[in-house]
Scaffold this motif. Structure first.
Motif, PDB file in Angstrom:
ATOM      1  N   MET A 147     -33.154 -13.142-110.500  1.00  0.00           N
ATOM      2  CA  MET A 147     -33.107 -13.319-111.861  1.00  0.00           C
ATOM      3  C   MET A 147     -32.471 -11.912-112.392  1.00  0.00           C
ATOM      4  N   PHE A 148     -33.041 -10.773-111.994  1.00  0.00           N
ATOM      5  CA  PHE A 148     -32.223  -9.652-112.180  1.00  0.00           C
ATOM      6  C   PHE A 148     -30.777  -9.415-111.922  1.00  0.00           C
ATOM      7  N   GLU A 149     -30.592  -9.644-110.634  1.00  0.00           N
ATOM      8  CA  GLU A 149     -29.227  -9.565-110.193  1.00  0.00           C
ATOM      9  C   GLU A 149     -28.296 -10.477-110.985  1.00  0.00           C
ATOM     10  N   LEU A 150     -28.845 -11.773-111.257  1.00  0.00           N
ATOM     11  CA  LEU A 150     -27.808 -12.609-112.079  1.00  0.00           C
ATOM     12  C   LEU A 150     -27.597 -12.161-113.319  1.00  0.00           C
ATOM     13  N   LYS A 151     -28.831 -11.546-114.107  1.00  0.00           N
ATOM     14  CA  LYS A 151     -28.666 -10.954-115.534  1.00  0.00           C
ATOM     15  C   LYS A 151     -27.733  -9.841-115.516  1.00  0.00           C
ATOM     16  N   ASP A 152     -27.742  -8.906-114.453  1.00  0.00           N
ATOM     17  CA  ASP A 152     -26.935  -7.928-114.443  1.00  0.00           C
ATOM     18  C   ASP A 152     -25.682  -8.318-114.117  1.00  0.00           C
ATOM     19  N   GLY A 153     -25.263  -9.568-113.539  1.00  0.00           N
ATOM     20  CA  GLY A 153     -24.173 -10.060-113.099  1.00  0.00           C
ATOM     21  C   GLY A 153     -23.422 -10.762-114.300  1.00  0.00           C
ATOM     22  N   TYR A 172     -24.882 -13.248-115.856  1.00  0.00           N
ATOM     23  CA  TYR A 172     -25.394 -14.893-115.865  1.00  0.00           C
ATOM     24  C   TYR A 172     -26.865 -14.758-116.607  1.00  0.00           C
ATOM     25  N   TYR A 173     -27.032 -13.974-117.474  1.00  0.00           N
ATOM     26  CA  TYR A 173     -28.378 -14.108-118.305  1.00  0.00           C
ATOM     27  C   TYR A 173     -28.582 -15.546-118.512  1.00  0.00           C
ATOM     28  N   THR A 174     -28.031 -16.094-119.273  1.00  0.00           N
ATOM     29  CA  THR A 174     -28.307 -17.480-119.928  1.00  0.00           C
ATOM     30  C   THR A 174     -28.450 -18.558-118.894  1.00  0.00           C
ATOM     31  N   GLU A 175     -27.789 -18.597-117.754  1.00  0.00           N
ATOM     32  CA  GLU A 175     -27.873 -19.648-116.976  1.00  0.00           C
ATOM     33  C   GLU A 175     -29.144 -19.336-115.926  1.00  0.00           C
ATOM     34  N   ALA A 176     -29.443 -18.040-115.827  1.00  0.00           N
ATOM     35  CA  ALA A 176     -30.566 -17.650-115.096  1.00  0.00           C
ATOM     36  C   ALA A 176     -31.669 -18.273-115.867  1.00  0.00           C
ATOM     37  N   ASN A 177     -31.851 -17.853-117.016  1.00  0.00           N
ATOM     38  CA  ASN A 177     -33.084 -18.286-117.840  1.00  0.00           C
ATOM     39  C   ASN A 177     -32.999 -19.738-118.049  1.00  0.00           C
ATOM     40  N   GLU A 178     -32.062 -20.356-118.077  1.00  0.00           N
ATOM     41  CA  GLU A 178     -32.063 -21.821-118.355  1.00  0.00           C
ATOM     42  C   GLU A 178     -32.754 -22.692-117.038  1.00  0.00           C
ATOM     43  N   LEU A 179     -32.289 -22.077-115.955  1.00  0.00           N
ATOM     44  CA  LEU A 179     -32.848 -22.528-114.688  1.00  0.00           C
ATOM     45  C   LEU A 179     -34.366 -22.344-114.672  1.00  0.00           C
ATOM     46  N   LYS A 224     -27.379 -21.011-107.184  1.00  0.00           N
ATOM     47  CA  LYS A 224     -27.854 -22.010-106.305  1.00  0.00           C
ATOM     48  C   LYS A 224     -29.094 -21.490-105.448  1.00  0.00           C
ATOM     49  N   GLU A 225     -29.124 -20.407-105.198  1.00  0.00           N
ATOM     50  CA  GLU A 225     -30.268 -19.839-104.629  1.00  0.00           C
ATOM     51  C   GLU A 225     -31.353 -19.842-105.357  1.00  0.00           C
ATOM     52  N   LEU A 226     -31.361 -19.272-106.448  1.00  0.00           N
ATOM     53  CA  LEU A 226     -32.425 -19.185-107.647  1.00  0.00           C
ATOM     54  C   LEU A 226     -33.054 -20.642-107.722  1.00  0.00           C
ATOM     55  N   LEU A 244     -14.828 -10.887 -95.226  1.00  0.00           N
ATOM     56  CA  LEU A 244     -14.178 -11.226 -96.488  1.00  0.00           C
ATOM     57  C   LEU A 244     -15.148 -11.249 -97.776  1.00  0.00           C
ATOM     58  N   LEU A 245     -14.588 -10.329 -98.708  1.00  0.00           N
ATOM     59  CA  LEU A 245     -15.281 -10.074 -99.992  1.00  0.00           C
ATOM     60  C   LEU A 245     -15.160 -11.120-100.932  1.00  0.00           C
ATOM     61  N   MET A 246     -16.323 -11.699-101.488  1.00  0.00           N
ATOM     62  CA  MET A 246     -16.289 -12.449-102.560  1.00  0.00           C
ATOM     63  C   MET A 246     -16.149 -12.101-103.847  1.00  0.00           C
ATOM     64  N   ASP A 247     -15.449 -12.562-104.879  1.00  0.00           N
ATOM     65  CA  ASP A 247     -15.277 -12.564-106.279  1.00  0.00           C
ATOM     66  C   ASP A 247     -16.676 -12.421-106.757  1.00  0.00           C
ATOM     67  N   ASN A 248     -17.062 -11.791-107.792  1.00  0.00           N
ATOM     68  CA  ASN A 248     -18.266 -11.737-108.434  1.00  0.00           C
ATOM     69  C   ASN A 248     -18.830 -12.862-108.853  1.00  0.00           C
ATOM     70  N   ASN A 249     -17.675 -13.782-109.404  1.00  0.00           N
ATOM     71  CA  ASN A 249     -17.979 -14.999-110.013  1.00  0.00           C
ATOM     72  C   ASN A 249     -18.637 -16.038-108.882  1.00  0.00           C
ATOM     73  N   ASN A 250     -17.921 -15.859-107.779  1.00  0.00           N
ATOM     74  CA  ASN A 250     -18.527 -17.028-106.692  1.00  0.00           C
ATOM     75  C   ASN A 250     -19.745 -16.671-106.172  1.00  0.00           C
ATOM     76  N   ASP A 251     -19.896 -15.120-106.153  1.00  0.00           N
ATOM     77  CA  ASP A 251     -21.151 -14.514-105.822  1.00  0.00           C
ATOM     78  C   ASP A 251     -22.371 -15.172-106.646  1.00  0.00           C
ATOM     79  N   MET A 252     -21.936 -15.042-108.068  1.00  0.00           N
ATOM     80  CA  MET A 252     -23.031 -15.264-108.914  1.00  0.00           C
ATOM     81  C   MET A 252     -23.524 -16.731-108.808  1.00  0.00           C
ATOM     82  N   LYS A 253     -22.585 -17.648-108.671  1.00  0.00           N
ATOM     83  CA  LYS A 253     -22.658 -19.159-108.543  1.00  0.00           C
ATOM     84  C   LYS A 253     -23.631 -19.302-107.354  1.00  0.00           C
ATOM     85  N   ILE A 254     -23.428 -18.498-106.148  1.00  0.00           N
ATOM     86  CA  ILE A 254     -24.358 -18.864-104.907  1.00  0.00           C
ATOM     87  C   ILE A 254     -25.676 -18.383-105.250  1.00  0.00           C
TER      88      ILE A 254
END
Length: 71
Positions: free
Chosen positions: A50-56, A58-65, A14-16, A1-11
């Protein structure tokens, strides 16, 4: 089952966050090579996520964390 990109980025966010919380921010000062290596590996995982999230778009969210937990 493939996840949509948005869900994948949220996961990935959480990992980050889990990595940031458990990361030894002072590993570079350790006299014990095992702690240094463990800290280095942890930091490499953080950087990779961080790079994966920025590419996806989610730059701001990754930096805030990162800013929230980094010392």
């Amino acid at each position: 089952l493939l996840m949509d990109n948005n869900n994948d980025m949220k996961i990935k966010l959480k990992e980050l966050e889990a990595l940031l919380v458990s990361h030894d921010w002072y590993y570079m000062m350790s006299d014990d090579n095992r702690w240094y290596k463990q800290g280095r590996k942890s930091f490499e995982l953080i950087t990779k996520l961080m790079f994966e999230l920025k590419d996806g778009g989610y730059y701001t969210e990754a930096n805030e964390l990162y800013d929230k937990y980094s010392k």
